[in-house]
Design an enzyme around this catalytic site. Structure first.
Site, PDB file in Angstrom:
ATOM      1  N   ASN A  13       0.842  -1.121  -0.055  1.00 34.44           N
ATOM      2  CA  ASN A  13      -0.038  -0.026   0.088  1.00 34.44           C
ATOM      3  C   ASN A  13       0.825   1.233  -0.057  1.00 34.44           C
ATOM      4  O   ASN A  13       1.939   1.144  -0.377  1.00 34.44           O
ATOM      5  CB  ASN A  13      -1.024  -0.030   1.136  1.00 34.44           C
ATOM      6  CG  ASN A  13      -2.342   0.687   0.804  1.00 34.44           C
ATOM      7  OD1 ASN A  13      -2.458   1.564   0.028  1.00 34.44           O
ATOM      8  ND2 ASN A  13      -3.462  -0.075   1.052  1.00 34.44           N
ATOM      9  N   ARG A  14       0.242   2.348   0.540  1.00 34.28           N
ATOM     10  CA  ARG A  14       1.029   3.691   0.335  1.00 34.28           C
ATOM     11  C   ARG A  14       1.570   4.313   1.367  1.00 34.28           C
ATOM     12  O   ARG A  14       0.973   3.891   2.511  1.00 34.28           O
ATOM     13  CB  ARG A  14       0.049   4.797  -0.210  1.00 34.28           C
ATOM     14  CG  ARG A  14      -0.634   4.254  -1.654  1.00 34.28           C
ATOM     15  CD  ARG A  14      -1.761   5.441  -2.301  1.00 34.28           C
ATOM     16  NE  ARG A  14      -2.179   4.810  -3.478  1.00 34.28           N
ATOM     17  CZ  ARG A  14      -2.837   3.831  -3.981  1.00 34.28           C
ATOM     18  NH1 ARG A  14      -3.476   3.224  -2.854  1.00 34.28           N
ATOM     19  NH2 ARG A  14      -3.041   3.770  -4.974  1.00 34.28           N
ATOM     20  N   HIS A  24       3.585   0.146  -2.570  1.00 32.41           N
ATOM     21  CA  HIS A  24       3.914  -1.258  -2.730  1.00 32.41           C
ATOM     22  C   HIS A  24       5.299  -1.606  -2.760  1.00 32.41           C
ATOM     23  O   HIS A  24       5.801  -2.466  -3.526  1.00 32.41           O
ATOM     24  CB  HIS A  24       3.225  -2.050  -3.971  1.00 32.41           C
ATOM     25  CG  HIS A  24       1.585  -2.082  -3.900  1.00 32.41           C
ATOM     26  ND1 HIS A  24       1.102  -2.180  -2.608  1.00 32.41           N
ATOM     27  CD2 HIS A  24       0.812  -2.178  -4.691  1.00 32.41           C
ATOM     28  CE1 HIS A  24      -0.210  -2.255  -2.772  1.00 32.41           C
ATOM     29  NE2 HIS A  24      -0.389  -2.404  -4.232  1.00 32.41           N
ATOM     30  N   HIS A  61      -1.238  -9.864  -3.344  1.00 27.92           N
ATOM     31  CA  HIS A  61      -2.291  -9.033  -4.078  1.00 27.92           C
ATOM     32  C   HIS A  61      -2.875  -9.761  -5.171  1.00 27.92           C
ATOM     33  O   HIS A  61      -2.988  -9.646  -6.349  1.00 27.92           O
ATOM     34  CB  HIS A  61      -1.223  -8.234  -4.836  1.00 27.92           C
ATOM     35  CG  HIS A  61      -2.017  -6.711  -5.152  1.00 27.92           C
ATOM     36  ND1 HIS A  61      -2.822  -6.792  -6.226  1.00 27.92           N
ATOM     37  CD2 HIS A  61      -1.771  -5.581  -4.796  1.00 27.92           C
ATOM     38  CE1 HIS A  61      -3.197  -5.475  -6.290  1.00 27.92           C
ATOM     39  NE2 HIS A  61      -2.795  -4.698  -5.546  1.00 27.92           N
ATOM     40  N   SER A  62      -3.468 -10.804  -4.825  1.00 23.96           N
ATOM     41  CA  SER A  62      -4.332 -11.760  -5.612  1.00 23.96           C
ATOM     42  C   SER A  62      -5.783 -10.801  -5.833  1.00 23.96           C
ATOM     43  O   SER A  62      -6.300 -10.358  -5.047  1.00 23.96           O
ATOM     44  CB  SER A  62      -4.832 -12.898  -5.143  1.00 23.96           C
ATOM     45  OG  SER A  62      -3.488 -14.028  -4.914  1.00 23.96           O
ATOM     46  N   TYR A  63      -6.171 -11.145  -7.395  1.00 20.86           N
ATOM     47  CA  TYR A  63      -7.235 -10.416  -7.646  1.00 20.86           C
ATOM     48  C   TYR A  63      -8.329 -11.668  -7.934  1.00 20.86           C
ATOM     49  O   TYR A  63      -8.010 -12.846  -8.427  1.00 20.86           O
ATOM     50  CB  TYR A  63      -7.202  -9.754  -9.021  1.00 20.86           C
ATOM     51  CG  TYR A  63      -6.505  -8.589  -9.093  1.00 20.86           C
ATOM     52  CD1 TYR A  63      -7.306  -7.503  -9.521  1.00 20.86           C
ATOM     53  CD2 TYR A  63      -5.194  -8.402  -8.907  1.00 20.86           C
ATOM     54  CE1 TYR A  63      -6.431  -6.168  -9.471  1.00 20.86           C
ATOM     55  CE2 TYR A  63      -4.315  -7.415  -9.091  1.00 20.86           C
ATOM     56  CZ  TYR A  63      -5.081  -5.950  -9.287  1.00 20.86           C
ATOM     57  OH  TYR A  63      -4.337  -4.987  -9.400  1.00 20.86           O
ATOM     58  N   ASP A 121     -11.281   1.580  -3.357  1.00 25.44           N
ATOM     59  CA  ASP A 121      -9.671   1.112  -2.962  1.00 25.44           C
ATOM     60  C   ASP A 121      -9.397   1.966  -1.678  1.00 25.44           C
ATOM     61  O   ASP A 121      -8.954   2.755  -1.435  1.00 25.44           O
ATOM     62  CB  ASP A 121      -9.104   2.042  -4.084  1.00 25.44           C
ATOM     63  CG  ASP A 121      -7.486   1.619  -3.967  1.00 25.44           C
ATOM     64  OD1 ASP A 121      -7.168   0.666  -3.240  1.00 25.44           O
ATOM     65  OD2 ASP A 121      -6.784   2.077  -4.807  1.00 25.44           O
ATOM     66  N   GLN A 142      -7.079  -4.054   3.065  1.00 26.29           N
ATOM     67  CA  GLN A 142      -7.578  -3.192   1.665  1.00 26.29           C
ATOM     68  C   GLN A 142      -8.542  -3.837   0.859  1.00 26.29           C
ATOM     69  O   GLN A 142      -8.134  -4.899   0.374  1.00 26.29           O
ATOM     70  CB  GLN A 142      -6.417  -2.907   0.939  1.00 26.29           C
ATOM     71  CG  GLN A 142      -6.423  -1.609  -0.164  1.00 26.29           C
ATOM     72  CD  GLN A 142      -6.508  -0.354   0.575  1.00 26.29           C
ATOM     73  OE1 GLN A 142      -6.432  -0.015   1.564  1.00 26.29           O
ATOM     74  NE2 GLN A 142      -6.615   0.720  -0.459  1.00 26.29           N
ATOM     75  N   GLU A 146      -6.590  -7.322   0.814  1.00 22.97           N
ATOM     76  CA  GLU A 146      -5.274  -7.426   1.202  1.00 22.97           C
ATOM     77  C   GLU A 146      -5.255  -7.151   2.637  1.00 22.97           C
ATOM     78  O   GLU A 146      -5.353  -6.163   3.150  1.00 22.97           O
ATOM     79  CB  GLU A 146      -4.453  -6.517   0.378  1.00 22.97           C
ATOM     80  CG  GLU A 146      -4.563  -6.577  -1.335  1.00 22.97           C
ATOM     81  CD  GLU A 146      -4.279  -5.475  -1.994  1.00 22.97           C
ATOM     82  OE1 GLU A 146      -3.079  -5.129  -1.831  1.00 22.97           O
ATOM     83  OE2 GLU A 146      -5.146  -4.670  -2.317  1.00 22.97           O
TER      84      GLU A 146
END
Length: 346
Positions: free
Chosen positions: A79-80, A106, A180-182, A248, A284, A311
């Site tokens: 993340n940020r 990331h 980070h799986s979608y 997000d 997230q 996440e």
């Protein structure tokens, strides 16, 4: 119950492998040591058919070239981080401003998702597992400390993909690892996820500014588009105008180290259910807003909203927000967390 291994390709002279874990129910997980990524996850529907429910690519080169971190392990800081800097033990560290040329995202320009991990162990027992390792040297992406990371993927007998995260640094540093799986429970590439029904067991979330950096507030989800305490379709508050562009956003689960059911996702057509359990303090929720038609598996294109991410993590920008649970780890202090993605049908 089995595990197999085959060559997936080479990256910068390092061999990359593709591992296939299979449990007694026929569920399979495909993993690669490039980025420690989940390449595929075949799970049953209510009619007994299997589909791969994670987005990704067919070839190693596509993982090398891709910019969506499909299935990958992300770090050192997922993340940020606002302003692309943080201070630990009185020293400021400036990071790559790889997000809108202002913030850090990331782990930087060459994150863990683009590294070849070592294969530390394989277990072919009743619950097959593979363990990946990575040593991030002191100063990599300007983070302090030599950081040793170990992540074990286990495919359990109850159709759960379990991730055990372990890390330790020889200097004070920040650590925030995630996967980070979608996910698309209809199957990867089979339309969007806006009709997936989601429940997130969080009383609060962290509001963000225009560049998605938390403002520092920890706000109740009540009477907002972020209230997923009762299950609702992803599209509900998008279609009614409360949050038209979608999610997000970070949801606060509680204190770190307490295992809890963080979220549940239900897909009505297939009957698939994914339950997310974690002892991390936040999660997230991201619905693939940045996907823009890239080529995915089997020639399918991944458009906006093609997959959703849950996440597990520390809150974004926690190194600069003392009111958030701290992601600062002292030299020698163990980072230990577990996240599980459990699949069933309804």
């Amino acid at each position: 119950m089995s595990i197999s291994k085959k060559e997936f390709g080479f990256f910068r002279g390092y061999k990359c492998w593709l591992f296939t874990l299979t449990n007694a129910n026929g569920m399979t997980a495909r993993l690669t040591n490039f980025g420690g990524a989940v390449v595929g996850l075949d799970v049953p529907a209510k009619d007994g058919t299997f589909d791969d429910v994670v987005l990704g690519y067919d070839t190693l080169q596509e993982y090398v070239d891709g910019n969506s971190s499909h299935g990958a392990l992300v770090g050192r800081y997922a993340n940020r981080i606002g302003g692309a800097k943080f201070t630990v033990s009185g020293k400021e560290y400036k990071l790559a401003a790889n997000d809108n040329k202002v913030n850090h995202l990331h782990g930087g320009n060459f994150s863990f998702n683009k590294r070849v991990w070592t294969v530390e162990a394989m277990d072919c027992g009743d619950e097959p597992s593979v363990t990946f390792g990575y040593l991030s040297p002191d100063g990599e992406e300007n983070y302090p400390g030599n950081l040793k990371v170990i992540v074990t993927y286990t495919l359990t007998a109850c159709n759960c993909l379990k991730l055990d995260y372990r890390a330790v640094s020889d200097k004070d540093t920040v650590i925030n690892l995630t996967n980070h799986s979608y996910f698309n429970l209809k199957g990867a590439g089979n339309g969007d996820i806006k009709d997936h029904v989601v429940q997130i067991n969080a009383e609060s979330y962290t509001p963000v500014d225009a560049l998605l950096i938390p403002t520092g507030e920890i706000k109740s989800v009540a009477d907002t588009a972020f209230d997923f305490r009762s299950a609702k379709p992803v599209r509900q508050d998008m279609d009614n105008g409360k949050l038209p562009n979608g999610y997000d956003h970070n949801f606060v689960l509680g204190e770190p180290g307490v295992m809890r059911t963080a979220a549940e996702v239900y897909e009505p057509h297939t009957g698939r259910v994914m339950t997310v359990l974690t002892d991390k303090p936040a999660v997230q929720f991201y619905i693939g807003i940045g996907l823009n038609g890239e080529n995915g598996k089997n020639g399918k294109k991944y458009q906006k909203y093609a997959g959703l991410c849950l996440e597990s993590q520390y809150c974004p920008d926690s190194p600069n927000k003392p009111q958030f649970a701290s992601s600062v780890y002292k030299a020698g202090q163990q980072y230990r967390f577990t996240t599980m993605y459990k699949f069933s049908v309804r």
